[in-house]
Design a protein around this motif. Structure first.
Motif, mmCIF file in Angstrom:
data_model
loop_
_atom_site.group_PDB
_atom_site.id
_atom_site.type_symbol
_atom_site.label_atom_id
_atom_site.label_comp_id
_atom_site.label_asym_id
_atom_site.label_seq_id
_atom_site.Cartn_x
_atom_site.Cartn_y
_atom_site.Cartn_z
ATOM 1 N N LEU A 44 15.339 10.007 87.625
ATOM 2 C CA LEU A 44 16.290 9.102 87.711
ATOM 3 C C LEU A 44 16.179 8.057 88.749
ATOM 4 N N LEU A 45 15.296 8.484 89.756
ATOM 5 C CA LEU A 45 14.869 7.406 90.813
ATOM 6 C C LEU A 45 13.977 6.418 90.381
ATOM 7 N N LEU A 46 12.907 6.800 89.536
ATOM 8 C CA LEU A 46 11.819 6.001 88.891
ATOM 9 C C LEU A 46 12.652 5.180 87.601
ATOM 10 N N GLY A 47 13.491 5.501 86.992
ATOM 11 C CA GLY A 47 14.168 4.854 85.804
ATOM 12 C C GLY A 47 15.005 3.864 86.487
ATOM 13 N N GLY A 48 15.694 4.242 87.527
ATOM 14 C CA GLY A 48 16.693 3.274 88.022
ATOM 15 C C GLY A 48 16.136 2.316 88.629
ATOM 16 N N SER A 49 14.935 2.444 89.584
ATOM 17 C CA SER A 49 14.246 1.274 90.144
ATOM 18 C C SER A 49 13.640 0.193 89.090
ATOM 19 N N GLY A 50 13.088 0.841 88.219
ATOM 20 C CA GLY A 50 12.426 -0.235 87.137
ATOM 21 C C GLY A 50 13.433 -0.819 86.362
ATOM 22 N N ALA A 51 14.582 -0.272 86.172
ATOM 23 C CA ALA A 51 15.541 -1.096 85.368
ATOM 24 C C ALA A 51 16.165 -2.015 86.294
ATOM 25 N N PHE A 52 16.184 -1.878 87.293
ATOM 26 C CA PHE A 52 16.964 -2.780 88.548
ATOM 27 C C PHE A 52 15.844 -3.978 88.433
ATOM 28 N N ALA A 53 14.857 -3.778 88.487
ATOM 29 C CA ALA A 53 13.891 -4.898 88.647
ATOM 30 C C ALA A 53 13.943 -5.825 87.467
ATOM 31 N N VAL A 54 14.053 -5.158 86.282
ATOM 32 C CA VAL A 54 14.146 -5.981 84.965
ATOM 33 C C VAL A 54 15.459 -6.745 84.945
ATOM 34 N N LEU A 55 16.701 -6.258 85.420
ATOM 35 C CA LEU A 55 17.914 -6.660 85.260
ATOM 36 C C LEU A 55 18.144 -7.772 86.404
ATOM 37 N N SER A 56 17.314 -7.559 87.566
ATOM 38 C CA SER A 56 17.341 -8.833 88.304
ATOM 39 C C SER A 56 16.915 -10.013 87.825
ATOM 40 N N GLY A 70 17.722 -21.663 101.423
ATOM 41 C CA GLY A 70 17.036 -22.766 102.015
ATOM 42 C C GLY A 70 15.506 -23.249 101.323
ATOM 43 N N LEU A 71 14.898 -22.245 100.733
ATOM 44 C CA LEU A 71 13.790 -22.533 99.811
ATOM 45 C C LEU A 71 14.045 -23.143 98.567
ATOM 46 N N GLY A 72 15.342 -23.069 97.852
ATOM 47 C CA GLY A 72 15.259 -23.631 96.649
ATOM 48 C C GLY A 72 16.679 -23.005 95.984
ATOM 49 N N SER A 73 16.620 -22.954 94.665
ATOM 50 C CA SER A 73 17.692 -22.482 93.855
ATOM 51 C C SER A 73 18.205 -21.064 94.298
ATOM 52 N N TRP A 74 19.685 -20.836 93.859
ATOM 53 C CA TRP A 74 20.111 -19.486 94.168
ATOM 54 C C TRP A 74 19.436 -18.498 93.219
ATOM 55 N N ARG A 75 18.795 -18.889 92.026
ATOM 56 C CA ARG A 75 18.048 -17.957 91.125
ATOM 57 C C ARG A 75 16.896 -17.318 91.836
ATOM 58 N N LEU A 76 16.271 -17.852 92.861
ATOM 59 C CA LEU A 76 15.316 -17.202 93.592
ATOM 60 C C LEU A 76 15.746 -15.923 94.445
ATOM 61 N N VAL A 77 17.191 -15.898 94.649
ATOM 62 C CA VAL A 77 17.642 -14.485 95.077
ATOM 63 C C VAL A 77 17.416 -13.359 94.353
ATOM 64 N N PHE A 78 17.466 -13.615 93.034
ATOM 65 C CA PHE A 78 17.157 -12.408 92.129
ATOM 66 C C PHE A 78 15.929 -12.187 91.839
ATOM 67 N N VAL A 79 15.171 -13.345 91.915
ATOM 68 C CA VAL A 79 13.604 -13.001 91.818
ATOM 69 C C VAL A 79 12.916 -12.123 92.877
ATOM 70 N N LEU A 128 14.889 -10.041 94.427
ATOM 71 C CA LEU A 128 15.486 -8.676 94.338
ATOM 72 C C LEU A 128 14.869 -8.032 93.212
ATOM 73 N N ALA A 129 14.068 -8.611 92.173
ATOM 74 C CA ALA A 129 13.420 -7.974 91.401
ATOM 75 C C ALA A 129 12.132 -7.537 91.745
ATOM 76 N N ALA A 130 11.438 -8.174 92.744
ATOM 77 C CA ALA A 130 10.249 -7.905 93.567
ATOM 78 C C ALA A 130 10.699 -6.497 94.268
ATOM 79 N N ALA A 131 11.887 -6.539 95.005
ATOM 80 C CA ALA A 131 12.128 -5.362 95.692
ATOM 81 C C ALA A 131 12.257 -4.154 94.930
ATOM 82 N N GLY A 132 12.839 -4.345 93.656
ATOM 83 C CA GLY A 132 13.066 -3.175 92.620
ATOM 84 C C GLY A 132 11.543 -2.624 92.356
ATOM 85 N N LEU A 133 10.578 -3.615 92.155
ATOM 86 C CA LEU A 133 9.118 -3.101 91.886
ATOM 87 C C LEU A 133 8.457 -2.490 92.979
ATOM 88 N N ALA A 134 8.765 -2.944 94.020
ATOM 89 C CA ALA A 134 8.103 -2.237 95.356
ATOM 90 C C ALA A 134 8.783 -0.793 95.530
#
Length: 393
Positions: A72-84, A154-163, A165-171
């Motif tokens: 469940l931990l593995l599946g949840g982390s992977g799905a979190f990255a995709v949905l981000s 401060g670096l750009g669009s609000w969409r970068l926030v979710f990018v 989060l996707a990187a955090a999910g993969l990590a």
């Protein structure tokens, strides 16, 4: 098993969902402009994520008692990255809201199963101290997340926030694979399948003490999320702070939570958990009662509001780990189900509280303070109902 690495990974899993709920808070005005909707409509996306977190934990906690933790931990982390990434690419607010709901479900796996892993591997004071680490990080994360969000904005669009989060999910997916073992071997799992696990959850709800701790914790988290949801408007629109200055306010308040959580970790085992819980409840309710009284009297200044909210976040640093440890002790025969109920109560009440500051009339500081005070008083009332029946701790 490396205990330190394990706890660090579980702490990351506990933090990533609160980051998902609140890292984008400083960008609410930009998101509203991007989709052409009102601020209240953007706040609804926060509610959607919280509903997902609540539902995911209520379901996945007891399922993990039957199916095990690691998968469940593995599946949840992977799905979190995709949905981000889906959130980052959302073309409309409707798609964004649905993705946020499902992102919350996926993120809930890390929180609920992580607590259950601690209950599987540790007991007594050792479990309480590790749960305190998870609770403090879980409560600091919503406070720190807007700071990080402000930096990304401060670096750009609000969409970068979710990018991000996707990187955090993969990590986290890689970290779980490397450092988190299966803590519930087949011989210790519940029998009868998921339906039996859900029946065990219903059985836990018949325990008065457990329900009391759930209400103390859940109403406390309702207060926290009302504070987080309302604060961008309080400090940026009400007091005219920039996103960077708003982030500084949150960073200082986070220090209060960290310091109080560190004090809790040192006191656990020396002072009864019930006493520590009472201190946390009293500090949160007292801070907000003071703030509402000042605002009602016409004393509305940045520094006084900030000071009272610092008291609020400091109280959370004691309330949340104490309530978590006591609730899991009350349901230690089904740790996944107890953890699921704990998370469900937290985020269901958080979802109910998040949009309320924007719905009340009056200035943003007073409307937010009134909502937060209401939830802290509900938490105090639940605690008062437990005072004569403290079978755990």
């Amino acid at each position: 098993m490396n205990s330190r690495s394990l706890v660090l990974v579980l702490a990351g899993l506990s933090a990533v969902s609160p980051f998902a709920t609140d890292m984008y808070a400083p960008g609410f005005p930009r998101i509203a402009d991007s989709f052409g909707v009102s601020g209240a409509a953007v706040q609804f996306s926060l509610t959607a994520c919280l509903v997902g977190l609540a539902a995911g934990q209520v379901v996945l906690g007891p399922v993990s008692d039957v199916r095990g933790r690691r998968g469940l931990l593995l599946g949840g982390s992977g799905a979190f990255a995709v949905l981000s990434l889906v959130c980052a690419c959302a073309p409309s607010v409707a798609v964004f809201d649905v993705a946020r709901l499902l992102q919350g479900v996926a993120g809930g796996a890390g929180i609920v199963v992580g607590r259950a892993v601690i209950s599987d591997l540790f007991s007594g004071v050792h479990a309480a101290r590790r749960l305190a680490t998870l609770s403090v990080i879980g409560s600091v994360a919503p406070v720190v997340a807007p700071v990080s969000g402000g930096l990304v904005l401060g670096l750009g669009s609000w969409r970068l926030v979710f990018v991000a989060l996707a990187a955090a999910g993969l990590a986290l997916l890689g970290a779980v694979w490397r450092w988190v073992p299966e803590s519930l071997p087949a011989g210790r799992r519940g029998a009868g399948g998921p339906r039996a696990a859900l029946r065990a959850t219903a059985g836990l709800l018949r325990r008065r003490a457990l329900v009391g701790y759930l209400l103390v914790m859940g109403c406390g988290l309702g207060a926290l999320f009302a504070y987080i949801s309302g604060s961008p408007f309080v400090f940026q629109e009400g007091y005219g702070l920039s996103p960077a200055a708003f982030g500084l306010v949150f960073a200082v308040n986070a220090l209060g939570t960290v310091a109080a959580g560190a004090a809790f970790g040192r006191l656990a085992g020396r002072v009864r958990l019930h006493v520590l819980l009472g201190v946390g409840v009293a500090v949160t309710a007292g801070s907000m009662g003071t703030l509402v009284a000042l605002l009602a009297a016409g004393v509305d200044t940045l520094l006084l509001t900030w000071a009272c909210l610092f008291g609020l976040t400091s109280g959370f640093g004691v309330l949340l780990p104490a309530a978590t440890a006591l609730a899991l002790a009350a349901g230690d025969d089904a740790p996944g189900a107890a953890s699921g109920l704990l998370g469900g109560a937290q985020f269901a009440l958080g979802a109910a509280a998040a949009p309320l500051p924007g719905m009340l009339g009056g200035g943003p500081a007073l409307s937010t303070a009134v909502v937060v005070l209401g939830f802290t008083l509900l938490s105090a009332a639940a605690f008062a109902g437990l005072v004569r029946s403290w079978p755990y701790g």
